[in-house]
Design a protein around this motif. Sequence first.
Motif, mmCIF file in Angstrom:
data_model
loop_
_atom_site.group_PDB
_atom_site.id
_atom_site.type_symbol
_atom_site.label_atom_id
_atom_site.label_comp_id
_atom_site.label_asym_id
_atom_site.label_seq_id
_atom_site.Cartn_x
_atom_site.Cartn_y
_atom_site.Cartn_z
ATOM 1 N N LYS A 120 0.829 -1.203 0.000
ATOM 2 C CA LYS A 120 0.000 0.000 0.000
ATOM 3 C C LYS A 120 0.867 1.258 0.000
ATOM 4 N N TYR A 121 2.124 1.132 0.415
ATOM 5 C CA TYR A 121 3.024 2.282 0.455
ATOM 6 C C TYR A 121 3.679 2.550 -0.900
ATOM 7 N N THR A 122 3.581 1.615 -1.827
ATOM 8 C CA THR A 122 4.288 1.743 -3.093
ATOM 9 C C THR A 122 3.714 2.881 -3.931
ATOM 10 N N LEU A 123 4.463 3.302 -4.939
ATOM 11 C CA LEU A 123 4.069 4.463 -5.733
ATOM 12 C C LEU A 123 2.712 4.293 -6.393
ATOM 13 N N THR A 124 2.381 3.057 -6.789
ATOM 14 C CA THR A 124 1.097 2.819 -7.452
ATOM 15 C C THR A 124 0.069 2.188 -6.523
ATOM 16 N N MET A 125 0.300 2.248 -5.240
ATOM 17 C CA MET A 125 -0.629 1.863 -4.172
ATOM 18 C C MET A 125 -0.821 0.354 -3.971
ATOM 19 N N GLU A 126 -0.505 -0.461 -4.970
ATOM 20 C CA GLU A 126 -0.715 -1.903 -4.832
ATOM 21 C C GLU A 126 0.462 -2.716 -5.352
ATOM 22 N N GLY A 127 1.639 -2.125 -5.398
ATOM 23 C CA GLY A 127 2.801 -2.862 -5.872
ATOM 24 C C GLY A 127 2.786 -2.991 -7.378
ATOM 25 N N ALA A 128 2.552 -4.203 -7.869
ATOM 26 C CA ALA A 128 2.501 -4.460 -9.303
ATOM 27 C C ALA A 128 1.563 -5.635 -9.550
ATOM 28 N N ARG A 129 0.637 -5.470 -10.482
ATOM 29 C CA ARG A 129 -0.366 -6.494 -10.721
ATOM 30 C C ARG A 129 -0.496 -6.833 -12.203
ATOM 31 N N ILE A 130 -0.580 -8.115 -12.502
ATOM 32 C CA ILE A 130 -0.886 -8.598 -13.844
ATOM 33 C C ILE A 130 -2.373 -8.965 -13.840
ATOM 34 N N PRO A 131 -3.189 -8.325 -14.673
ATOM 35 C CA PRO A 131 -4.642 -8.492 -14.567
ATOM 36 C C PRO A 131 -5.137 -9.923 -14.429
ATOM 37 N N SER A 132 -4.661 -10.820 -15.249
ATOM 38 C CA SER A 132 -5.216 -12.175 -15.267
ATOM 39 C C SER A 132 -4.722 -13.069 -14.131
ATOM 40 N N SER A 133 -3.673 -12.663 -13.439
ATOM 41 C CA SER A 133 -2.975 -13.593 -12.546
ATOM 42 C C SER A 133 -3.748 -13.996 -11.297
ATOM 43 N N GLN A 134 -4.415 -13.040 -10.617
ATOM 44 C CA GLN A 134 -4.994 -13.344 -9.315
ATOM 45 C C GLN A 134 -6.152 -14.323 -9.401
ATOM 46 N N MET A 135 -7.089 -14.089 -10.284
ATOM 47 C CA MET A 135 -8.242 -14.974 -10.360
ATOM 48 C C MET A 135 -7.861 -16.354 -10.894
ATOM 49 N N GLU A 136 -6.875 -16.397 -11.790
ATOM 50 C CA GLU A 136 -6.377 -17.696 -12.257
ATOM 51 C C GLU A 136 -5.812 -18.487 -11.080
ATOM 52 N N ALA A 137 -5.116 -17.801 -10.195
ATOM 53 C CA ALA A 137 -4.549 -18.464 -9.019
ATOM 54 C C ALA A 137 -5.649 -18.984 -8.107
ATOM 55 N N TYR A 138 -6.665 -18.162 -7.870
ATOM 56 C CA TYR A 138 -7.760 -18.584 -6.993
ATOM 57 C C TYR A 138 -8.520 -19.778 -7.568
ATOM 58 N N VAL A 139 -8.702 -19.777 -8.875
ATOM 59 C CA VAL A 139 -9.402 -20.906 -9.513
ATOM 60 C C VAL A 139 -8.678 -22.204 -9.222
ATOM 61 N N ASN A 140 -7.367 -22.179 -9.358
ATOM 62 C CA ASN A 140 -6.606 -23.402 -9.113
ATOM 63 C C ASN A 140 -6.597 -23.774 -7.635
ATOM 64 N N LEU A 141 -6.403 -22.792 -6.766
ATOM 65 C CA LEU A 141 -6.365 -23.076 -5.330
ATOM 66 C C LEU A 141 -7.708 -23.612 -4.835
ATOM 67 N N ALA A 142 -8.800 -23.115 -5.427
ATOM 68 C CA ALA A 142 -10.128 -23.561 -5.009
ATOM 69 C C ALA A 142 -10.370 -25.031 -5.332
ATOM 70 N N LYS A 143 -9.601 -25.576 -6.261
ATOM 71 C CA LYS A 143 -9.746 -26.991 -6.615
ATOM 72 C C LYS A 143 -9.175 -27.902 -5.539
ATOM 73 N N GLY A 144 -8.395 -27.320 -4.639
ATOM 74 C CA GLY A 144 -7.852 -28.099 -3.532
ATOM 75 C C GLY A 144 -6.617 -28.903 -3.864
ATOM 76 N N ASN A 145 -5.990 -28.597 -4.985
ATOM 77 C CA ASN A 145 -4.802 -29.357 -5.395
ATOM 78 C C ASN A 145 -3.493 -28.730 -4.927
ATOM 79 N N GLY A 146 -3.593 -27.590 -4.252
ATOM 80 C CA GLY A 146 -2.389 -26.928 -3.767
ATOM 81 C C GLY A 146 -1.787 -26.011 -4.810
ATOM 82 N N PRO A 147 -0.867 -25.148 -4.405
ATOM 83 C CA PRO A 147 -0.240 -24.191 -5.317
ATOM 84 C C PRO A 147 0.613 -24.875 -6.378
#
Length: 568
Positions: A441-468
């Motif tokens: 939150k302290y970074t110049l752009t308030m959230e560090g650095a984000r790739i649009p597609s990355s977060q939800m793709e990660a959650y989809v896989n984690l929700a399957k219960g197979n681990g990271p």
Amino acid sequence: MTHLSLKKAFVPLLLTSALLTVTACSTDPVVAPKVPTADATAPTTGIQYTAPFKDGKYDPPITLTTIAQISSSTTFKNGETMENNVHTKWAKDRLGIQLKYNWTAPQANKAFETRIRLALSANEEMPDIVALGNVGLLNDLIDSGKFMEVGKMWEQYASPTYKKAVNEDPTMWYPFMRKDGAYGIPIPEYSWNNDTVMYFREDWLQKLNLKAPTTLDELEKVMDAFVTQDPDGNGKADTYGIAMAFRDSLIQGQGSASWLFGAHGTMAEIWTEKPDGTLAYGSVQPGVKPALGKLKEYIEKGYIHKEAALQDETKAAALFTSGRAGIIAGPHWMTLFPLADLAKNVPGAKFKAYPVPKGPDGKQGRTGNLNFTGAVLINKNMKNPDAFFVYQNYLFENFAFPSKDSEFKYQFAEGYDYAIVDGKPTADTTKIPGGRVIPQKYTLTMEGARIPSSQMEAYVNLAKGNGPTNQFEVRSSLIADEVRLQAATVNLSMKDISYREKYTAPPTKTMKSRWDNLKQQEKDIFAKIIYGEAPLTEFDNFVKTWESSGGSTITGEVNEWYTSVKKK
């Protein structure tokens, strides 16, 4: 408080997208913008540093000036401040960049934006870097002539991952384009990150033997029970069906009513695409009328707090987390903050995410975020403009999608947003000495650095219960507990019903002279209808006035622009 005073409090509502909040723009956007098209797969070459640079850092360190807004989620520990903290120390030690804050201001009550406007009107010297989310204000700053064209620097300096993140959605550039190039570097956001889900007090549903509603009719029955059947068991009529916040917007953020407009097949406040492929302003569409009627009904029946017009999203969330409201709408990430406070405030309380309800004709919809949250402007007098890219490139190459060896492989900084307990990382605030704060939150752009597609793709896989399966998923798993993944799964199940702002260019010619007045008309009549000071039929008169007072002309200009960019 009287209806009249509530209506006056309601007037400041931002009933139009932040993309259209300012009409003083010197550039007619009805042209197809030529966005930067740098190859994201190509390595960054030809960098010409403006100061001695060795081993990945400026040596000796150089100074980069900026300003910052302090939001409710920007918290500190260890006696740190925005000007002196683990992030500023990292920037100097790792990159040789000494961050200097000319000033900081709270985000609340628009204090930060007001401070910028005062600086602009006083012709103050601007800092090297300005990053903010209000696109209208960004356009005012661009038109001040104090900031440089950044497209050429972007193509030369931006790293492959940085380019990849922005190239996922080239329309990010549209609001910041001028005839001679780009003047703002978009700040990428996670896709579907702020799209609305519905949170219900699961324990209230169970206590009253109710099922989570799937339709508007069912929802109203649940809200009525939450108000009349004493779900908290204290013997007092002091509960509300749903926590809502009307002060800043009807469709954005925590406590929004976007689901209600979506249930009637439209979305107020933004420009959306019609079946014929043209754009229309949502607030004058037929579906808004019954939605406003429902809000009026809900207030009259006590489902919504009568002072919702005064409440921002923080107050709406507090109504839910204090145990006084049974439902709140908002993003999937609310599970961690602020909804986790519910269990602290009300022992035994539980909540769960559900899809937004379907309307009388089976329609379903919600507001959705764009793939960017604002932009970065670079002062045309900045001595070392390459420093911003050195800074942001490092975050995109190391923080946005970390490797197993990255210093950001778990979060930003150990002891701040995570801790190692028994050899394993945890983001549990109770296990981090002094509690959890979020340095990104302290970074110049308030959230560090984000790739649009990355977060939800990660959650989809984690929700399957197979681990990271990668380090980004490892990091995501630290904050994605079962409740978060459940909410994310619900969120993604509705990915095709989100309404997103389609007009992302600067104001059109007619917007410059008419939009403020049209917005004021909209705010006034919506407030009067919701608070019973005008009959619902006044909506029809509003639409006619809107169209004859410049709305029809603006719609034509908006579609001229939309046609031009769709050809690209």
